[in-house]
Design a protein around this motif. Structure first.
Motif, PDB file in Angstrom:
ATOM      1  N   GLY A 238      49.782  94.989  95.485  1.00  0.00           N
ATOM      2  CA  GLY A 238      48.970  93.793  95.716  1.00  0.00           C
ATOM      3  C   GLY A 238      49.652  92.487  95.371  1.00  0.00           C
ATOM      4  N   VAL A 239      50.972  92.525  95.203  1.00  0.00           N
ATOM      5  CA  VAL A 239      51.696  91.274  94.977  1.00  0.00           C
ATOM      6  C   VAL A 239      52.124  90.745  96.333  1.00  0.00           C
ATOM      7  CG1 VAL A 239      53.656  90.181  93.832  1.00  0.00           C
ATOM      8  CG2 VAL A 239      52.492  92.101  92.736  1.00  0.00           C
ATOM      9  N   GLU A 240      51.460  89.690  96.786  1.00  0.00           N
ATOM     10  CA  GLU A 240      51.677  89.211  98.152  1.00  0.00           C
ATOM     11  C   GLU A 240      52.763  88.148  98.240  1.00  0.00           C
ATOM     12  OE1 GLU A 240      47.663  88.154  99.061  1.00  0.00           O
ATOM     13  OE2 GLU A 240      47.042  90.265  99.194  1.00  0.00           O
ATOM     14  N   GLY A 241      53.027  87.495  97.134  1.00  0.00           N
ATOM     15  CA  GLY A 241      54.063  86.473  97.156  1.00  0.00           C
ATOM     16  C   GLY A 241      54.387  86.020  95.745  1.00  0.00           C
ATOM     17  N   VAL A 242      55.634  85.628  95.553  1.00  0.00           N
ATOM     18  CA  VAL A 242      56.057  85.116  94.246  1.00  0.00           C
ATOM     19  C   VAL A 242      56.955  83.908  94.491  1.00  0.00           C
ATOM     20  CG1 VAL A 242      57.272  85.629  92.098  1.00  0.00           C
ATOM     21  CG2 VAL A 242      56.031  87.452  93.264  1.00  0.00           C
ATOM     22  N   ARG A 243      56.693  82.825  93.777  1.00  0.00           N
ATOM     23  CA  ARG A 243      57.580  81.657  93.795  1.00  0.00           C
ATOM     24  C   ARG A 243      57.957  81.384  92.353  1.00  0.00           C
ATOM     25  NH1 ARG A 243      59.340  79.932  98.603  1.00  0.00           N
ATOM     26  NH2 ARG A 243      59.233  77.720  98.126  1.00  0.00           N
TER      27      ARG A 243
END
Lengths: 75, 75
Positions: A32-37
């Protein structure tokens, strides 16, 4: 006085650190990790009387590369 | 849902990046900079339903080195 500056890559700029974190989280089983910045946070301890304009000048001249990064000042 | 994690070096841990920023600000003519600490900010885009416990597990396992770094979760 304490001032926090957040420096993030602008939208649309490729963020290889964030992508690496995202894929590592997936490999560790976090779903469920859809994006990381990923960005920087800089905590400044300033003498009393410093203004937001001073901090803005610091950001423009040193703390952020405004071609690819945006910054937010929290006083 | 968007979650922000701030990761900072613990008090007492030498922060060479922060020291470098401090001395560079001085060299650029900014006076009154008494201290600088630099850390990371990680913005996670998670599927709905993720809990603070999930994010805490991510921090403990990957995002922060808890020997020398502390983290703060902002959901």
């Amino acid at each position: 006085m304490k001032v926090r500056v957040d420096v993030m890559l602008k939208q649309g700029v490729l963020d290889p650190q964030g992508e690496a974190v995202k894929s590592a989280l997936g490999a560790l089983g976090f779903t469920g990790v859809e994006g990381v910045r990923q960005g920087k946070v800089i905590e400044l301890e300033l003498a009393e009387g410093a203004t937001e304009a001073d901090v803005k000048a610091m950001c423009e001249k040193l703390l952020a590369n405004t071609v690819i990064e945006s910054y937010a000042i929290h006083m």
